[in-house]
Scaffold this motif. Structure first.
Motif, PDB file in Angstrom:
ATOM      1  N   LEU A  24      33.560  28.713  24.960  1.00  0.00           N
ATOM      2  CA  LEU A  24      33.528  27.506  25.190  1.00  0.00           C
ATOM      3  C   LEU A  24      34.819  26.798  25.380  1.00  0.00           C
ATOM      4  O   LEU A  24      35.050  26.177  26.378  1.00  0.00           O
ATOM      5  N   GLU A  25      35.559  27.201  24.210  1.00  0.00           N
ATOM      6  CA  GLU A  25      37.215  26.532  24.405  1.00  0.00           C
ATOM      7  C   GLU A  25      37.958  27.048  25.560  1.00  0.00           C
ATOM      8  O   GLU A  25      38.494  26.442  26.303  1.00  0.00           O
ATOM      9  N   LEU A  26      37.419  28.396  26.190  1.00  0.00           N
ATOM     10  CA  LEU A  26      38.358  28.700  27.307  1.00  0.00           C
ATOM     11  C   LEU A  26      37.926  27.825  28.482  1.00  0.00           C
ATOM     12  O   LEU A  26      38.542  27.757  29.364  1.00  0.00           O
ATOM     13  N   LEU A  27      36.565  27.689  28.695  1.00  0.00           N
ATOM     14  CA  LEU A  27      35.906  26.948  29.468  1.00  0.00           C
ATOM     15  C   LEU A  27      36.432  25.418  29.534  1.00  0.00           C
ATOM     16  O   LEU A  27      36.440  24.795  30.803  1.00  0.00           O
ATOM     17  N   ARG A  28      36.667  24.878  28.564  1.00  0.00           N
ATOM     18  CA  ARG A  28      37.219  23.581  28.367  1.00  0.00           C
ATOM     19  C   ARG A  28      38.757  23.413  29.006  1.00  0.00           C
ATOM     20  O   ARG A  28      39.259  22.412  29.257  1.00  0.00           O
ATOM     21  N   TYR A  35      44.867  31.665  33.805  1.00  0.00           N
ATOM     22  CA  TYR A  35      46.165  32.421  33.432  1.00  0.00           C
ATOM     23  C   TYR A  35      45.349  33.735  32.795  1.00  0.00           C
ATOM     24  O   TYR A  35      45.726  34.765  33.325  1.00  0.00           O
ATOM     25  N   VAL A  36      44.202  33.586  32.313  1.00  0.00           N
ATOM     26  CA  VAL A  36      43.609  34.954  31.549  1.00  0.00           C
ATOM     27  C   VAL A  36      43.055  35.498  32.911  1.00  0.00           C
ATOM     28  O   VAL A  36      43.152  36.846  32.942  1.00  0.00           O
ATOM     29  N   ASN A  37      42.194  34.894  33.671  1.00  0.00           N
ATOM     30  CA  ASN A  37      41.769  35.649  34.706  1.00  0.00           C
ATOM     31  C   ASN A  37      42.986  36.148  35.833  1.00  0.00           C
ATOM     32  O   ASN A  37      42.531  37.382  36.090  1.00  0.00           O
ATOM     33  N   PHE A  38      43.854  35.656  35.885  1.00  0.00           N
ATOM     34  CA  PHE A  38      45.185  35.866  36.769  1.00  0.00           C
ATOM     35  C   PHE A  38      45.551  37.405  36.116  1.00  0.00           C
ATOM     36  O   PHE A  38      46.008  38.282  36.774  1.00  0.00           O
ATOM     37  N   LEU A  39      45.648  37.299  34.752  1.00  0.00           N
ATOM     38  CA  LEU A  39      46.337  38.572  33.980  1.00  0.00           C
ATOM     39  C   LEU A  39      45.397  39.636  34.295  1.00  0.00           C
ATOM     40  O   LEU A  39      45.942  40.896  34.391  1.00  0.00           O
TER      41      LEU A  39
END
Length: 92
Positions: A24-28, A35-39
Protein backbone atom coordinates in the motif's frame (compact mmCIF):
# COMPACT_ATOMS: atom_id res chain seq x y z
CA UNK A 1 -16.17 -14.30 21.33
CA UNK A 2 -12.83 -16.05 21.88
CA UNK A 3 -13.19 -17.78 18.49
CA UNK A 4 -13.70 -14.40 16.80
CA UNK A 5 -10.55 -12.99 18.43
CA UNK A 6 -8.59 -16.03 17.33
CA UNK A 7 -9.79 -15.59 13.74
CA UNK A 8 -8.90 -11.89 13.86
CA UNK A 9 -5.40 -12.69 15.11
CA UNK A 10 -4.96 -15.27 12.34
CA UNK A 11 -6.10 -12.74 9.77
CA UNK A 12 -3.68 -10.09 11.03
CA UNK A 13 -0.80 -12.58 10.88
CA UNK A 14 -1.70 -13.48 7.30
CA UNK A 15 -1.86 -9.80 6.31
CA UNK A 16 1.58 -9.24 7.82
CA UNK A 17 2.92 -12.19 5.85
CA UNK A 18 1.60 -10.64 2.64
CA UNK A 19 3.47 -7.38 3.34
CA UNK A 20 0.25 -5.56 2.57
CA UNK A 21 1.38 -2.39 4.31
CA UNK A 22 4.53 -2.18 2.16
CA UNK A 23 2.44 -2.76 -0.96
CA UNK A 24 0.00 0.00 0.00
CA UNK A 25 2.89 2.38 0.70
CA UNK A 26 4.29 1.56 -2.73
CA UNK A 27 0.93 2.33 -4.35
CA UNK A 28 0.72 5.66 -2.50
CA UNK A 29 4.09 6.77 -3.91
CA UNK A 30 3.85 6.61 -7.74
CA UNK A 31 7.44 7.79 -8.23
CA UNK A 32 8.79 4.88 -6.16
CA UNK A 33 6.45 2.47 -7.96
CA UNK A 34 7.79 3.60 -11.34
CA UNK A 35 11.36 3.34 -10.09
CA UNK A 36 10.88 -0.21 -8.78
CA UNK A 37 9.13 -1.32 -11.97
CA UNK A 38 11.82 0.30 -14.12
CA UNK A 39 14.60 -1.50 -12.25
CA UNK A 40 12.71 -4.78 -12.53
CA UNK A 41 12.29 -4.30 -16.28
CA UNK A 42 15.96 -3.47 -16.76
CA UNK A 43 16.99 -6.56 -14.79
CA UNK A 44 14.66 -8.81 -16.81
CA UNK A 45 15.86 -7.32 -20.11
CA UNK A 46 19.51 -7.73 -19.12
CA UNK A 47 18.89 -11.31 -18.04
CA UNK A 48 17.17 -12.16 -21.33
CA UNK A 49 19.98 -10.57 -23.35
CA UNK A 50 22.63 -12.56 -21.48
CA UNK A 51 20.56 -15.75 -21.73
CA UNK A 52 19.98 -15.41 -25.48
CA UNK A 53 23.65 -14.63 -26.04
CA UNK A 54 24.81 -17.70 -24.13
CA UNK A 55 22.21 -19.92 -25.79
CA UNK A 56 23.15 -18.65 -29.25
CA UNK A 57 26.85 -19.18 -28.57
CA UNK A 58 26.15 -22.71 -27.39
CA UNK A 59 24.12 -23.52 -30.51
CA UNK A 60 26.84 -22.13 -32.79
CA UNK A 61 29.50 -24.10 -30.91
CA UNK A 62 27.51 -27.32 -31.27
CA UNK A 63 26.93 -26.63 -34.97
CA UNK A 64 30.64 -26.08 -35.51
CA UNK A 65 31.41 -29.40 -33.81
CA UNK A 66 28.86 -31.16 -36.02
CA UNK A 67 30.55 -29.72 -39.13
CA UNK A 68 33.88 -31.12 -37.94
CA UNK A 69 32.28 -34.57 -37.77
CA UNK A 70 31.25 -34.14 -41.43
CA UNK A 71 27.79 -35.56 -41.11
CA UNK A 72 26.63 -36.36 -44.64
CA UNK A 73 23.14 -34.84 -44.62
CA UNK A 74 23.46 -32.03 -42.16
CA UNK A 75 27.07 -31.01 -42.75
CA UNK A 76 26.55 -28.77 -45.78
CA UNK A 77 23.54 -27.05 -44.24
CA UNK A 78 25.37 -26.39 -40.99
CA UNK A 79 28.46 -25.19 -42.87
CA UNK A 80 26.33 -22.64 -44.73
CA UNK A 81 24.84 -21.39 -41.48
CA UNK A 82 28.28 -21.05 -39.88
CA UNK A 83 29.62 -19.20 -42.96
CA UNK A 84 26.70 -16.75 -42.76
CA UNK A 85 27.26 -16.15 -39.04
CA UNK A 86 31.01 -15.70 -39.45
CA UNK A 87 30.44 -13.33 -42.36
CA UNK A 88 28.03 -11.25 -40.25
CA UNK A 89 30.47 -11.19 -37.36
CA UNK A 90 33.32 -10.10 -39.66
CA UNK A 91 31.29 -7.18 -41.09
CA UNK A 92 30.58 -5.83 -37.61
Amino acid sequence: MRHLYQKLDDLSVQIEKLNLTEYLELLRNPRRLLYVNFLGGVARGFGMAIGFTLLGALVIYILQRLVILRLPFIGDFIADIIRIVQKELATK
